[in-house]
Design a protein around this motif. Structure first.
Motif, PDB file in Angstrom:
ATOM      1  N   ASN A   5      14.981  28.404  14.540  1.00  0.00           N
ATOM      2  CA  ASN A   5      13.718  29.005  14.139  1.00  0.00           C
ATOM      3  C   ASN A   5      13.845  29.621  12.744  1.00  0.00           C
ATOM      4  OD1 ASN A   5      11.251  30.319  13.955  1.00  0.00           O
ATOM      5  ND2 ASN A   5      11.863  31.991  15.313  1.00  0.00           N
ATOM      6  N   ALA A   6      13.928  28.749  11.755  1.00  0.00           N
ATOM      7  CA  ALA A   6      14.005  29.158  10.348  1.00  0.00           C
ATOM      8  C   ALA A   6      13.801  27.909   9.519  1.00  0.00           C
ATOM      9  CB  ALA A   6      15.346  29.794  10.026  1.00  0.00           C
ATOM     10  N   GLY A   7      12.987  27.995   8.454  1.00  0.00           N
ATOM     11  CA  GLY A   7      12.735  26.796   7.678  1.00  0.00           C
ATOM     12  C   GLY A   7      12.129  25.724   8.564  1.00  0.00           C
ATOM     13  N   ARG A   8      12.681  24.522   8.489  1.00  0.00           N
ATOM     14  CA  ARG A   8      12.222  23.448   9.368  1.00  0.00           C
ATOM     15  C   ARG A   8      12.533  23.833  10.818  1.00  0.00           C
ATOM     16  NH1 ARG A   8      14.134  17.100   8.951  1.00  0.00           N
ATOM     17  NH2 ARG A   8      12.202  16.215   9.777  1.00  0.00           N
ATOM     18  N   GLY A   9      11.525  23.734  11.682  1.00  0.00           N
ATOM     19  CA  GLY A   9      11.712  24.158  13.063  1.00  0.00           C
ATOM     20  C   GLY A   9      11.224  25.564  13.333  1.00  0.00           C
ATOM     21  N   SER A  10      10.569  26.182  12.345  1.00  0.00           N
ATOM     22  CA  SER A  10      10.025  27.528  12.560  1.00  0.00           C
ATOM     23  C   SER A  10       8.921  27.513  13.609  1.00  0.00           C
ATOM     24  CB  SER A  10       9.457  28.076  11.247  1.00  0.00           C
ATOM     25  OG  SER A  10      10.488  28.369  10.331  1.00  0.00           O
ATOM     26  N   VAL A  11       8.777  28.638  14.300  1.00  0.00           N
ATOM     27  CA  VAL A  11       7.737  28.761  15.313  1.00  0.00           C
ATOM     28  C   VAL A  11       6.371  28.953  14.647  1.00  0.00           C
ATOM     29  CG1 VAL A  11       9.305  29.700  17.041  1.00  0.00           C
ATOM     30  CG2 VAL A  11       8.071  31.258  15.507  1.00  0.00           C
TER      31      VAL A  11
END
Length: 351
Positions: free
Chosen positions: A87-93
């Motif tokens: 959950n940071a950058g790409r794949g953030s919620v």
């Protein structure tokens, strides 16, 4: 198994301290607290361990080459931001409105310079935007459209919404929205609002420390909500004695000024970092109703990794050059080897 879990809880309460070789650099990373074993398919576990190892090696390569701690932190976090597992950058919620708002901060403990960004989108690597604020502006924090415009002016890579979006995160939001409408509690930690962040702390060959943290924030958060990660002193802090990056329920980390509170215990009270981190993470925050974990590192290479959840994605590498990764609360590391013992001069020095 229950006895092992109780034993691990004791280790966690003491801060899970470790020592590094004084001659070498040290890097510690996390990628979020929570991590219940029942929700972890074997293929996902394998992928997460591989990603943590990759991030450790990327950061350690910089440190081993003699580069400053801030470079090791940055390199490790770029790897984690680019990986959709975290959950940071790409794949953030997603926010409650289905948008993306990312936060990040970085701090150089040697100079006390810091930079952070909050509520940004389109910037591929928020940690690079935070570092640009630190190095190329007179400010510490930029937010929203202004932060994104600054990142563009610095030539940082930008991406479309589609690049950041993953179906897994979208479905987590849909479950949360249904539970919100039914006024039900979130049914699993993947849907829960307050888990998921990546962070790194490093000690370089010159004995200088740095810390960095990056996150997509809380699943289903209100648009405009900013958590502890980009707040210097709350989720991210470093000085000449201590570096900390937190992960967990950010509102409680802000209210306790958690990262700074840990470092002040080390700097002002000369408290061992394991005890300092455990007091804040495993006592103060739970007493207020929060939970989570942190990684902490002192100027002699002692490591603390306290957490009060089922597990925490974490890894470390020291002067030996060997990466260690762990996920669950009943394991020491990814190889099954015990953690290094505290430095033998701890009792004599008070550290």
């Amino acid at each position: 198994m229950k006895s092992r879990r109780r034993l691990w809880s004791l280790f966690a309460a003491l801060g899970l301290a470790a020592s590094a070789h004084a001659a070498g650099p040290v890097l510690v990373i996390h990628a979020g607290a929570g991590a219940p074993r029942k929700d972890m398919p074997p293929a996902r576990e394998k992928a997460i361990r591989a990603a943590l190892t990759q991030a450790l090696l990327a950061g350690y390569t910089e440190l081993k080459a003699g580069k400053p701690a801030i470079d090791g932190v940055t390199a490790a976090l770029v790897v984690l931001e680019d990986d959709p597992l975290f959950n940071a950058g790409r794949g953030s919620v997603f926010t409650h409105a289905g948008t993306l708002e990312m936060d990040a901060a970085i701090m150089d403990g040697y100079t006390l310079r810091a930079g952070s960004v909050a509520a940004i989108d389109h910037v591929r690597n928020p940690i690079l935007a935070a570092r640009a604020v630190m190095e190329h502006s007179s400010h510490v924090m930029l937010v929203g459209a202004g932060a994104e415009a600054f990142a563009r002016s610095q030539g940082l890579a930008m991406e479309s919404d589609a690049w950041f979006r993953t179906e897994e995160r979208w479905q987590q939001l849909q479950r949360a929205l249904k539970e919100d409408a039914a006024k039900q509690p979130h049914g699993d930690e993947a849907t829960a609002k307050h888990f998921g962040t990546v962070g790194a702390v490093a000690l370089d060959v010159d004995g200088h420390l740095a810390a960095g943290t990056s996150t997509g924030g809380m699943n289903d958060k209100l648009p405009g909500r900013v958590g502890d990660s980009p707040i210097i002193g709350a989720g991210t802090y470093a000085n000449s004695d201590c570096a900390v990056s937190g992960t967990g329920w950010g509102e409680f980390y802000m209210r306790t000024v958690a990262a700074h509170a840990i470092c002040m215990r080390v700097t002002q009270l000369r408290m061992p970092i394991a005890r300092a981190a455990a007091e804040v993470i495993n006592q103060e925050i739970p007493a207020m109703g929060g939970n989570g974990g942190a990684i902490a590192l002192d100027e002699r290479g002692h490591i603390a990794i306290p957490f009060n959840t089922d597990g925490m994605f974490r890894g470390w590498i020291d002067g030996s050059g060997k990466p260690h990764v762990a996920i669950f609360g009943d394991e020491d590391d990814g190889t099954g080897e015990p953690l290094p013992a505290p430095a033998p001069d701890d009792a004599a020095s008070g550290r």
